[in-house]
Design a protein around this motif. Sequence first.
Motif, PDB file in Angstrom:
ATOM      1  N   ASN A  96       0.836  -1.192   0.000  1.00  0.00           N
ATOM      2  CA  ASN A  96       0.000   0.000   0.000  1.00  0.00           C
ATOM      3  C   ASN A  96       0.879   1.253   0.000  1.00  0.00           C
ATOM      4  O   ASN A  96       1.646   1.466   0.930  1.00  0.00           O
ATOM      5  CB  ASN A  96      -0.900   0.024   1.234  1.00  0.00           C
ATOM      6  N   PHE A  98      -0.210   4.597   0.171  1.00  0.00           N
ATOM      7  CA  PHE A  98      -1.339   5.502   0.393  1.00  0.00           C
ATOM      8  C   PHE A  98      -0.792   6.870   0.809  1.00  0.00           C
ATOM      9  O   PHE A  98      -0.660   7.167   1.990  1.00  0.00           O
ATOM     10  CB  PHE A  98      -2.263   4.954   1.472  1.00  0.00           C
ATOM     11  N   HIS A 144      -9.221  -1.621  -5.309  1.00  0.00           N
ATOM     12  CA  HIS A 144      -8.971  -0.198  -5.528  1.00  0.00           C
ATOM     13  C   HIS A 144      -8.817   0.112  -7.006  1.00  0.00           C
ATOM     14  O   HIS A 144      -8.868   1.284  -7.402  1.00  0.00           O
ATOM     15  CB  HIS A 144      -7.709   0.248  -4.789  1.00  0.00           C
ATOM     16  N   CYS A 152      -5.800   7.296  -1.065  1.00  0.00           N
ATOM     17  CA  CYS A 152      -5.226   6.007  -1.486  1.00  0.00           C
ATOM     18  C   CYS A 152      -4.395   6.107  -2.761  1.00  0.00           C
ATOM     19  O   CYS A 152      -3.848   5.109  -3.212  1.00  0.00           O
ATOM     20  CB  CYS A 152      -6.332   4.970  -1.657  1.00  0.00           C
ATOM     21  N   ASN A 192      -3.459  -5.023   6.272  1.00  0.00           N
ATOM     22  CA  ASN A 192      -4.753  -4.417   6.564  1.00  0.00           C
ATOM     23  C   ASN A 192      -4.918  -4.154   8.057  1.00  0.00           C
ATOM     24  O   ASN A 192      -5.565  -3.184   8.460  1.00  0.00           O
ATOM     25  CB  ASN A 192      -5.887  -5.306   6.043  1.00  0.00           C
ATOM     26  N   TRP A 195      -3.572  -0.909   8.820  1.00  0.00           N
ATOM     27  CA  TRP A 195      -4.499   0.170   8.476  1.00  0.00           C
ATOM     28  C   TRP A 195      -5.531   0.344   9.586  1.00  0.00           C
ATOM     29  O   TRP A 195      -5.843   1.471   9.981  1.00  0.00           O
ATOM     30  CB  TRP A 195      -5.191  -0.137   7.156  1.00  0.00           C
ATOM     31  N   SER A 198      -4.100   2.177  12.491  1.00  0.00           N
ATOM     32  CA  SER A 198      -3.841   3.603  12.295  1.00  0.00           C
ATOM     33  C   SER A 198      -4.993   4.468  12.790  1.00  0.00           C
ATOM     34  O   SER A 198      -4.868   5.697  12.877  1.00  0.00           O
ATOM     35  CB  SER A 198      -3.579   3.897  10.816  1.00  0.00           C
ATOM     36  N   HIS A 199      -6.120   3.840  13.120  1.00  0.00           N
ATOM     37  CA  HIS A 199      -7.281   4.561  13.631  1.00  0.00           C
ATOM     38  C   HIS A 199      -7.199   4.677  15.158  1.00  0.00           C
ATOM     39  O   HIS A 199      -6.509   3.878  15.804  1.00  0.00           O
ATOM     40  CB  HIS A 199      -8.567   3.831  13.228  1.00  0.00           C
ATOM     41  N   ARG A 206     -12.292  -1.923  12.475  1.00  0.00           N
ATOM     42  CA  ARG A 206     -12.511  -3.254  11.897  1.00  0.00           C
ATOM     43  C   ARG A 206     -14.004  -3.568  11.823  1.00  0.00           C
ATOM     44  O   ARG A 206     -14.509  -4.018  10.789  1.00  0.00           O
ATOM     45  CB  ARG A 206     -11.782  -4.310  12.721  1.00  0.00           C
ATOM     46  N   THR A 209     -15.698  -1.656   9.113  1.00  0.00           N
ATOM     47  CA  THR A 209     -15.357  -2.204   7.798  1.00  0.00           C
ATOM     48  C   THR A 209     -16.139  -3.482   7.520  1.00  0.00           C
ATOM     49  O   THR A 209     -16.656  -3.682   6.411  1.00  0.00           O
ATOM     50  CB  THR A 209     -13.845  -2.479   7.720  1.00  0.00           C
TER      51      THR A 209
END
Length: 260
Positions: A96, A98, A144, A152, A192, A195, A198-199, A206, A209
Amino acid sequence: MTTKKTPRIVIVTGTSQGIGQAIAQTFLDNGDIVIGCAFSALEKAPAAQQMLSDYPDRYFYYSVDVTRTEAIQQFVDSAEKLFGRIDVVVSNAGKNVFKGIDCEESDWEHNFSLNLRSHWYLAKCARPALRKSQGTIIIITSNHAFSTMPGCAPYNISKRALLSLVQSLTIEWGPEIRTVGIAPGFIDTLGNQAWFDSHPDAQIARDRTIKKHPVGRIGRPDEVGELCLFLASDKAGFIAGTTIVMDGGRSAIMQDEEDL
Protein backbone atom coordinates in the motif's frame (compact mmCIF):
# COMPACT_ATOMS: atom_id res chain seq x y z
CA MET A 1 -5.57 -47.13 -10.99
CA THR A 2 -4.80 -43.54 -10.02
CA THR A 3 -2.26 -41.72 -12.16
CA LYS A 4 0.26 -39.75 -10.13
CA LYS A 5 0.00 -36.03 -10.85
CA THR A 6 3.12 -34.26 -12.05
CA PRO A 7 3.74 -31.23 -9.83
CA ARG A 8 3.72 -27.86 -11.54
CA ILE A 9 6.53 -25.35 -11.12
CA VAL A 10 4.94 -22.21 -9.71
CA ILE A 11 6.57 -18.82 -9.17
CA VAL A 12 4.93 -16.66 -6.50
CA THR A 13 6.22 -13.22 -5.56
CA GLY A 14 5.71 -11.63 -2.15
CA THR A 15 5.57 -14.92 -0.23
CA SER A 16 7.02 -13.72 3.08
CA GLN A 17 3.59 -12.95 4.53
CA GLY A 18 -0.07 -12.28 3.87
CA ILE A 19 -1.71 -13.14 0.58
CA GLY A 20 1.52 -14.27 -1.08
CA GLN A 21 2.28 -16.67 1.75
CA ALA A 22 -1.24 -18.12 1.53
CA ILE A 23 -0.97 -18.53 -2.25
CA ALA A 24 2.32 -20.38 -1.89
CA GLN A 25 0.86 -22.58 0.85
CA THR A 26 -2.16 -23.45 -1.28
CA PHE A 27 -0.07 -24.61 -4.23
CA LEU A 28 2.22 -26.56 -1.91
CA ASP A 29 -0.78 -28.29 -0.32
CA ASN A 30 -1.88 -29.20 -3.85
CA GLY A 31 1.42 -31.01 -4.42
CA ASP A 32 3.06 -28.38 -6.60
CA ILE A 33 6.57 -26.95 -6.37
CA VAL A 34 6.72 -23.29 -5.38
CA ILE A 35 9.61 -20.93 -5.98
CA GLY A 36 8.86 -17.87 -3.91
CA CYS A 37 10.46 -14.54 -3.30
CA ALA A 38 10.01 -11.40 -1.23
CA PHE A 39 12.01 -8.35 -0.30
CA SER A 40 12.79 -9.70 3.17
CA ALA A 41 15.93 -11.70 3.78
CA LEU A 42 15.18 -15.27 4.82
CA GLU A 43 16.23 -14.68 8.44
CA LYS A 44 13.54 -12.00 8.65
CA ALA A 45 10.84 -14.11 7.01
CA PRO A 46 9.60 -16.66 9.57
CA ALA A 47 6.72 -17.82 7.37
CA ALA A 48 9.16 -18.64 4.57
CA GLN A 49 11.38 -20.46 7.05
CA GLN A 50 8.42 -22.56 8.14
CA MET A 51 7.49 -23.50 4.58
CA LEU A 52 11.10 -24.41 3.84
CA SER A 53 11.02 -26.69 6.87
CA ASP A 54 7.66 -28.23 5.97
CA TYR A 55 8.42 -28.66 2.24
CA PRO A 56 12.21 -28.93 1.92
CA ASP A 57 12.01 -30.45 -1.56
CA ARG A 58 9.15 -28.35 -2.92
CA TYR A 59 9.57 -24.82 -1.60
CA PHE A 60 12.39 -22.45 -2.48
CA TYR A 61 12.84 -18.88 -1.32
CA TYR A 62 14.81 -15.95 -2.71
CA SER A 63 15.21 -12.43 -1.36
CA VAL A 64 14.39 -10.19 -4.33
CA ASP A 65 13.81 -6.47 -4.72
CA VAL A 66 11.24 -6.46 -7.51
CA THR A 67 11.71 -2.73 -8.09
CA ARG A 68 15.04 -3.71 -9.70
CA THR A 69 14.53 -5.24 -13.12
CA GLU A 70 17.90 -7.00 -13.05
CA ALA A 71 16.89 -8.68 -9.79
CA ILE A 72 13.67 -9.95 -11.38
CA GLN A 73 15.61 -11.38 -14.33
CA GLN A 74 18.05 -13.13 -12.00
CA PHE A 75 15.19 -14.58 -9.96
CA VAL A 76 13.36 -15.97 -12.99
CA ASP A 77 16.60 -17.40 -14.42
CA SER A 78 17.37 -19.09 -11.09
CA ALA A 79 13.83 -20.45 -10.81
CA GLU A 80 13.89 -21.96 -14.29
CA LYS A 81 17.30 -23.54 -13.72
CA LEU A 82 16.03 -25.43 -10.68
CA PHE A 83 13.62 -27.64 -12.63
CA GLY A 84 14.01 -26.62 -16.26
CA ARG A 85 10.58 -25.08 -16.65
CA ILE A 86 7.97 -22.69 -15.26
CA ASP A 87 4.27 -23.52 -15.46
CA VAL A 88 2.53 -20.80 -13.44
CA VAL A 89 3.49 -17.28 -12.41
CA VAL A 90 1.54 -15.55 -9.65
CA SER A 91 2.67 -11.93 -9.65
CA ASN A 92 1.62 -10.78 -6.20
CA ALA A 93 4.36 -8.57 -4.72
CA GLY A 94 3.33 -5.05 -3.80
CA LYS A 95 2.37 -2.81 -0.92
CA ASN A 96 0.00 0.00 0.00
CA VAL A 97 1.42 3.33 -1.08
CA PHE A 98 -1.34 5.50 0.39
CA LYS A 99 0.13 9.00 0.11
CA GLY A 100 -2.67 10.92 -1.59
CA ILE A 101 -2.75 12.56 -4.98
CA ASP A 102 -0.44 15.33 -3.72
CA CYS A 103 2.27 12.77 -2.97
CA GLU A 104 5.95 13.41 -3.52
CA GLU A 105 7.48 12.42 -6.84
CA SER A 106 9.56 9.79 -5.03
CA ASP A 107 6.37 8.16 -3.67
CA TRP A 108 4.85 8.16 -7.15
CA GLU A 109 7.92 6.58 -8.73
CA HIS A 110 8.31 3.96 -6.01
CA ASN A 111 4.63 3.02 -6.26
CA PHE A 112 4.71 2.53 -10.01
CA SER A 113 8.00 0.68 -9.89
CA LEU A 114 6.68 -1.77 -7.30
CA ASN A 115 2.97 -2.00 -8.03
CA LEU A 116 3.01 -1.86 -11.84
CA ARG A 117 6.39 -2.16 -13.57
CA SER A 118 7.46 -5.19 -11.53
CA HIS A 119 4.42 -7.16 -12.72
CA TRP A 120 5.07 -6.27 -16.36
CA TYR A 121 8.76 -7.12 -16.15
CA LEU A 122 8.21 -10.38 -14.30
CA ALA A 123 5.86 -11.46 -17.08
CA LYS A 124 8.43 -10.47 -19.73
CA CYS A 125 11.17 -12.45 -18.04
CA ALA A 126 9.00 -15.53 -17.58
CA ARG A 127 7.52 -15.45 -21.07
CA PRO A 128 10.01 -17.77 -22.81
CA ALA A 129 9.53 -20.51 -20.20
CA LEU A 130 5.75 -20.05 -20.09
CA ARG A 131 5.49 -20.33 -23.88
CA LYS A 132 7.14 -23.73 -23.68
CA SER A 133 4.80 -24.95 -20.95
CA GLN A 134 1.67 -23.22 -22.31
CA GLY A 135 1.49 -21.67 -18.87
CA THR A 136 -0.59 -19.20 -16.92
CA ILE A 137 0.07 -15.76 -15.45
CA ILE A 138 -2.06 -14.57 -12.54
CA ILE A 139 -1.68 -10.91 -11.56
CA ILE A 140 -2.87 -9.80 -8.13
CA THR A 141 -4.27 -6.28 -8.24
CA SER A 142 -6.84 -4.77 -5.84
CA ASN A 143 -10.46 -3.71 -5.62
CA HIS A 144 -8.97 -0.20 -5.53
CA ALA A 145 -8.58 -0.70 -9.29
CA PHE A 146 -12.35 -0.27 -9.61
CA SER A 147 -13.24 2.21 -6.87
CA THR A 148 -11.18 3.80 -4.15
CA MET A 149 -11.15 6.18 -1.18
CA PRO A 150 -9.55 9.53 -0.44
CA GLY A 151 -5.85 9.32 0.30
CA CYS A 152 -5.23 6.01 -1.49
CA ALA A 153 -3.39 7.47 -4.47
CA PRO A 154 -1.06 6.70 -6.12
CA TYR A 155 -1.66 3.04 -5.17
CA ASN A 156 -5.10 2.86 -6.75
CA ILE A 157 -3.81 4.34 -10.01
CA SER A 158 -1.21 1.61 -10.51
CA LYS A 159 -3.74 -1.06 -9.55
CA ARG A 160 -6.11 0.26 -12.20
CA ALA A 161 -3.31 0.03 -14.76
CA LEU A 162 -2.87 -3.66 -13.95
CA LEU A 163 -6.32 -4.32 -15.43
CA SER A 164 -4.98 -3.17 -18.77
CA LEU A 165 -1.79 -5.17 -18.31
CA VAL A 166 -3.88 -8.33 -17.90
CA GLN A 167 -5.76 -7.50 -21.09
CA SER A 168 -2.66 -6.72 -23.13
CA LEU A 169 -0.78 -9.82 -22.01
CA THR A 170 -3.81 -11.90 -22.97
CA ILE A 171 -4.35 -10.50 -26.44
CA GLU A 172 -0.66 -10.29 -27.37
CA TRP A 173 0.66 -13.51 -25.81
CA GLY A 174 -2.31 -15.80 -26.19
CA PRO A 175 -3.03 -18.56 -26.92
CA GLU A 176 0.36 -19.81 -25.74
CA ILE A 177 0.07 -18.01 -22.40
CA ARG A 178 -3.18 -17.36 -20.54
CA THR A 179 -3.36 -14.32 -18.26
CA VAL A 180 -5.98 -13.45 -15.65
CA GLY A 181 -6.16 -11.05 -12.72
CA ILE A 182 -7.56 -11.14 -9.20
CA ALA A 183 -8.64 -8.00 -7.35
CA PRO A 184 -8.93 -8.80 -3.63
CA GLY A 185 -10.68 -6.41 -1.28
CA PHE A 186 -10.20 -6.33 2.49
CA ILE A 187 -8.23 -9.47 3.33
CA ASP A 188 -7.27 -10.21 6.91
CA THR A 189 -3.51 -9.62 6.62
CA LEU A 190 -0.91 -7.77 8.66
CA GLY A 191 -1.04 -4.98 6.10
CA ASN A 192 -4.75 -4.42 6.56
CA GLN A 193 -4.38 -4.75 10.33
CA ALA A 194 -1.84 -1.94 10.17
CA TRP A 195 -4.50 0.17 8.48
CA PHE A 196 -6.99 -0.66 11.25
CA ASP A 197 -4.31 0.16 13.83
CA SER A 198 -3.84 3.60 12.30
CA HIS A 199 -7.28 4.56 13.63
CA PRO A 200 -7.91 5.78 17.21
CA ASP A 201 -9.73 2.50 17.93
CA ALA A 202 -8.64 -0.42 15.72
CA GLN A 203 -11.55 -2.66 16.74
CA ILE A 204 -14.14 -0.02 15.92
CA ALA A 205 -12.47 0.50 12.54
CA ARG A 206 -12.51 -3.25 11.90
CA ASP A 207 -16.17 -3.61 12.93
CA ARG A 208 -17.17 -0.67 10.77
CA THR A 209 -15.36 -2.20 7.80
CA ILE A 210 -16.98 -5.60 8.33
CA LYS A 211 -20.44 -3.98 8.29
CA LYS A 212 -19.70 -2.64 4.82
CA HIS A 213 -19.41 -6.18 3.46
CA PRO A 214 -22.67 -7.96 2.54
CA VAL A 215 -21.09 -11.33 3.43
CA GLY A 216 -20.61 -10.09 7.00
CA ARG A 217 -16.84 -10.49 7.23
CA ILE A 218 -13.57 -9.62 5.55
CA GLY A 219 -11.67 -12.11 3.46
CA ARG A 220 -9.08 -14.72 4.37
CA PRO A 221 -5.72 -15.02 2.58
CA ASP A 222 -6.31 -18.72 1.89
CA GLU A 223 -9.41 -17.83 -0.12
CA VAL A 224 -7.22 -15.88 -2.53
CA GLY A 225 -4.91 -18.89 -2.69
CA GLU A 226 -7.77 -21.20 -3.57
CA LEU A 227 -8.91 -18.87 -6.36
CA CYS A 228 -5.36 -18.81 -7.74
CA LEU A 229 -5.28 -22.59 -7.68
CA PHE A 230 -8.52 -22.77 -9.67
CA LEU A 231 -7.48 -20.12 -12.18
CA ALA A 232 -4.20 -21.93 -12.81
CA SER A 233 -6.03 -25.17 -13.56
CA ASP A 234 -7.40 -26.54 -16.82
CA LYS A 235 -10.89 -26.05 -15.40
CA ALA A 236 -10.37 -22.29 -15.82
CA GLY A 237 -8.99 -22.58 -19.34
CA PHE A 238 -11.63 -20.29 -20.84
CA ILE A 239 -11.01 -17.48 -18.32
CA ALA A 240 -8.54 -14.97 -19.72
CA GLY A 241 -8.03 -11.25 -20.12
CA THR A 242 -10.26 -10.36 -17.20
CA THR A 243 -9.80 -9.48 -13.53
CA ILE A 244 -12.02 -11.13 -10.95
CA VAL A 245 -13.13 -8.94 -8.06
CA MET A 246 -12.98 -10.78 -4.74
CA ASP A 247 -14.30 -8.34 -2.16
CA GLY A 248 -17.21 -9.94 -0.30
CA GLY A 249 -19.71 -7.77 -2.13
CA ARG A 250 -18.19 -4.51 -0.91
CA SER A 251 -18.21 -2.97 -4.38
CA ALA A 252 -21.91 -3.76 -4.80
CA ILE A 253 -22.85 -1.09 -2.23
CA MET A 254 -23.59 2.28 -3.83
CA GLN A 255 -23.20 4.23 -0.59
CA ASP A 256 -22.75 3.63 3.10
CA GLU A 257 -25.47 4.14 5.68
CA GLU A 258 -23.62 7.02 7.31
CA ASP A 259 -23.69 8.81 3.94
CA LEU A 260 -27.47 8.66 3.64
